[in-house]
Design an enzyme around this catalytic site. Sequence first.
Site, PDB file in Angstrom:
ATOM      1  N   GLY A  11      86.660 -78.245  -7.864  1.00 27.86           N
ATOM      2  CA  GLY A  11      85.416 -78.318  -7.084  1.00 27.86           C
ATOM      3  C   GLY A  11      85.454 -77.423  -5.856  1.00 27.86           C
ATOM      4  N   ASP A  37      91.659 -87.182 -15.044  1.00 30.79           N
ATOM      5  CA  ASP A  37      90.405 -87.923 -14.883  1.00 30.79           C
ATOM      6  C   ASP A  37      90.737 -89.153 -14.040  1.00 30.79           C
ATOM      7  OD1 ASP A  37      88.227 -89.595 -15.084  1.00 30.79           O
ATOM      8  OD2 ASP A  37      88.071 -89.455 -17.270  1.00 30.79           O
ATOM      9  N   TYR A 124      74.030 -92.276  -4.776  1.00 26.52           N
ATOM     10  CA  TYR A 124      75.269 -91.547  -4.440  1.00 26.52           C
ATOM     11  C   TYR A 124      75.912 -92.150  -3.198  1.00 26.52           C
ATOM     12  CZ  TYR A 124      77.945 -87.646  -2.341  1.00 26.52           C
ATOM     13  OH  TYR A 124      78.908 -86.871  -1.729  1.00 26.52           O
ATOM     14  N   LYS A 128      79.560 -93.976  -2.795  1.00 24.34           N
ATOM     15  CA  LYS A 128      80.591 -93.430  -1.905  1.00 24.34           C
ATOM     16  C   LYS A 128      81.038 -94.479  -0.877  1.00 24.34           C
ATOM     17  CE  LYS A 128      82.139 -89.770  -1.707  1.00 24.34           C
ATOM     18  NZ  LYS A 128      83.339 -89.174  -2.346  1.00 24.34           N
TER      19      LYS A 128
HETATM   20  N1  LIG Z   1      79.443 -80.700  -0.796  1.00 24.79           N
HETATM   21  C1  LIG Z   1      79.016 -81.370   0.257  1.00 24.79           C
HETATM   22  O1  LIG Z   1      78.078 -80.955   0.959  1.00 24.79           O
HETATM   23  C2  LIG Z   1      79.673 -82.667   0.645  1.00 24.79           C
HETATM   24  C3  LIG Z   1      79.162 -83.353   1.749  1.00 24.79           C
HETATM   25  C4  LIG Z   1      79.763 -84.551   2.124  1.00 24.79           C
HETATM   26  C5  LIG Z   1      80.846 -85.038   1.421  1.00 24.79           C
HETATM   27  N2  LIG Z   1      81.299 -84.372   0.337  1.00 24.79           N
HETATM   28  C6  LIG Z   1      82.439 -84.957  -0.377  1.00 24.79           C
HETATM   29  O2  LIG Z   1      83.451 -83.974  -0.480  1.00 24.79           O
HETATM   30  C7  LIG Z   1      84.234 -84.231  -1.650  1.00 24.79           C
HETATM   31  C8  LIG Z   1      84.396 -82.937  -2.427  1.00 24.79           C
HETATM   32  O3  LIG Z   1      83.103 -82.520  -2.820  1.00 24.79           O
HETATM   33  P1  LIG Z   1      82.785 -81.042  -3.330  1.00 24.79           P
HETATM   34  O4  LIG Z   1      81.730 -80.501  -2.456  1.00 24.79           O
HETATM   35  O5  LIG Z   1      84.050 -80.273  -3.533  1.00 24.79           O
HETATM   36  O6  LIG Z   1      82.116 -81.415  -4.727  1.00 24.79           O
HETATM   37  P2  LIG Z   1      82.236 -80.718  -6.122  1.00 24.79           P
HETATM   38  O7  LIG Z   1      82.266 -79.237  -5.968  1.00 24.79           O
HETATM   39  O8  LIG Z   1      81.169 -81.346  -6.970  1.00 24.79           O
HETATM   40  O9  LIG Z   1      83.663 -81.172  -6.642  1.00 24.79           O
HETATM   41  C9  LIG Z   1      83.911 -82.443  -7.150  1.00 24.79           C
HETATM   42  C10 LIG Z   1      84.973 -82.301  -8.179  1.00 24.79           C
HETATM   43  O10 LIG Z   1      85.271 -83.604  -8.707  1.00 24.79           O
HETATM   44  C11 LIG Z   1      85.497 -83.451 -10.084  1.00 24.79           C
HETATM   45  N3  LIG Z   1      85.352 -84.720 -10.803  1.00 24.79           N
HETATM   46  C12 LIG Z   1      84.218 -85.359 -11.166  1.00 24.79           C
HETATM   47  N4  LIG Z   1      84.518 -86.483 -11.835  1.00 24.79           N
HETATM   48  C13 LIG Z   1      85.876 -86.537 -11.908  1.00 24.79           C
HETATM   49  C14 LIG Z   1      86.783 -87.444 -12.491  1.00 24.79           C
HETATM   50  N5  LIG Z   1      86.372 -88.529 -13.162  1.00 24.79           N
HETATM   51  N6  LIG Z   1      88.114 -87.187 -12.373  1.00 24.79           N
HETATM   52  C15 LIG Z   1      88.544 -86.087 -11.719  1.00 24.79           C
HETATM   53  N7  LIG Z   1      87.735 -85.192 -11.149  1.00 24.79           N
HETATM   54  C16 LIG Z   1      86.404 -85.423 -11.250  1.00 24.79           C
HETATM   55  C17 LIG Z   1      84.496 -82.419 -10.532  1.00 24.79           C
HETATM   56  O11 LIG Z   1      84.885 -81.858 -11.757  1.00 24.79           O
HETATM   57  P3  LIG Z   1      83.790 -81.404 -12.851  1.00 24.79           P
HETATM   58  O12 LIG Z   1      82.977 -80.348 -12.159  1.00 24.79           O
HETATM   59  O13 LIG Z   1      84.604 -80.917 -13.969  1.00 24.79           O
HETATM   60  O14 LIG Z   1      82.978 -82.639 -13.131  1.00 24.79           O
HETATM   61  C18 LIG Z   1      84.565 -81.430  -9.381  1.00 24.79           C
HETATM   62  O15 LIG Z   1      85.542 -80.442  -9.604  1.00 24.79           O
HETATM   63  C19 LIG Z   1      83.531 -85.355  -2.399  1.00 24.79           C
HETATM   64  O16 LIG Z   1      84.155 -86.567  -2.100  1.00 24.79           O
HETATM   65  C20 LIG Z   1      82.133 -85.353  -1.809  1.00 24.79           C
HETATM   66  O17 LIG Z   1      81.543 -86.640  -1.882  1.00 24.79           O
HETATM   67  C21 LIG Z   1      80.751 -83.191  -0.066  1.00 24.79           C
END
Ligand SMILES: NC(=O)c1ccc[n+]([C@@H]2O[C@H](COP(=O)([O-])OP(=O)(O)OC[C@H]3O[C@@H](n4cnc5c(N)ncnc54)[C@H](OP(=O)(O)O)[C@@H]3O)[C@@H](O)[C@H]2O)c1
Length: 286
Positions: A11, A37, A124, A128
Amino acid sequence: MTKILVTGAGGQLGSQLLGRGDSAGFDLVGLTSAELDITDAEAVGDAVEPGAVVLNCAAYTAVDAAESDEQTAHRVNVDGARNLARACARRGARLIHVSTDYVFAGDASVPYEPDAPTGPRTAYGRTKLAGERVVLEDDPSAVVVRTAWVYTGAGSDFVATMLRLQRERDTVDVVDDQIGSPTYAGDLAAGLLELAGREDVPGGVLHATNSGQASWFELARAVFSGVGADAARVHACSSAQFPRPAPRPAYSVLSPAAWAAAGLTPLRPWRVALEAALAGLPPVCD
Ligand SMILES: NC(=O)c1ccc[n+]([C@@H]2O[C@H](COP(=O)([O-])OP(=O)(O)OC[C@H]3O[C@@H](n4cnc5c(N)ncnc54)[C@H](OP(=O)(O)O)[C@@H]3O)[C@@H](O)[C@H]2O)c1
């Protein structure tokens, strides 16, 4: 050398972490969703090594899709988080679990402290928040780090989208009534690695974003300016003009006070971080 296991390594945040591991002096191992997973309790138990730090970047992050599929979001964001917390508690590993501003209602007017009342308005956000709770119940030494408005400038995040629209359109309408702290994933990754090296930080909740605040409109204008385009091509509009399945928080600013009080380096101002992020992107050939 401390071993760090990054889950959700494919991600946005996970990949930034992996790019920084060597320089931070950690033995960093990233596992993508295909490799681990987190909803598979047995596989999680096998992956967590005693004495390691687990940085959980795996999450169901499709905010709109979660409104019609909360069960799947729950499975990853709650059951998966619980699996990690239990494995870490059992094996003597330290869990750093990433969470979100969406746990709040978004109706405040001053920055949210970690102990401010929560009140998620989306599926969501509910999952969380439930994930945070199971993590801290099952592993009180875990640190939950809430962040917000994360971008790298590549892929399909907000900054990347603005860079694309700058090339494709004369003008762009962007909402001016949602306020938050734009956060460069590289800076957040560096902050999380600093935290990973600090065993003295007690379990609980911290907030980490680049400092300062902006509306999406202001961020979009800063992106245009940052690549030498005319910022006046970005026009302000209201959220009502862009209805979405999941309502977006009007105010998402997270206070960095607890992060700084823990002795961790505050993340730099968002405009400085954006400039650095844009400078680090490959040049675009029109
Ligand atoms: N992006 C933002 O603006 C934002 C803001 C606040 C908080 N966050 C938090 O930051 C963290 C990282 O987010 P991000 O922005 O990096 O999101 P992201 O790009 O969507 O990455 C999330 C990753 O989790 C993986 N994933 C999903 N289901 C899974 C499972 N069952 N087992 C293992 N991996 C799994 C996804 O893989 P697949 O793609 O293969 O499904 C993806 O690689 C999260 O906790 C999110 O809630 C993000």
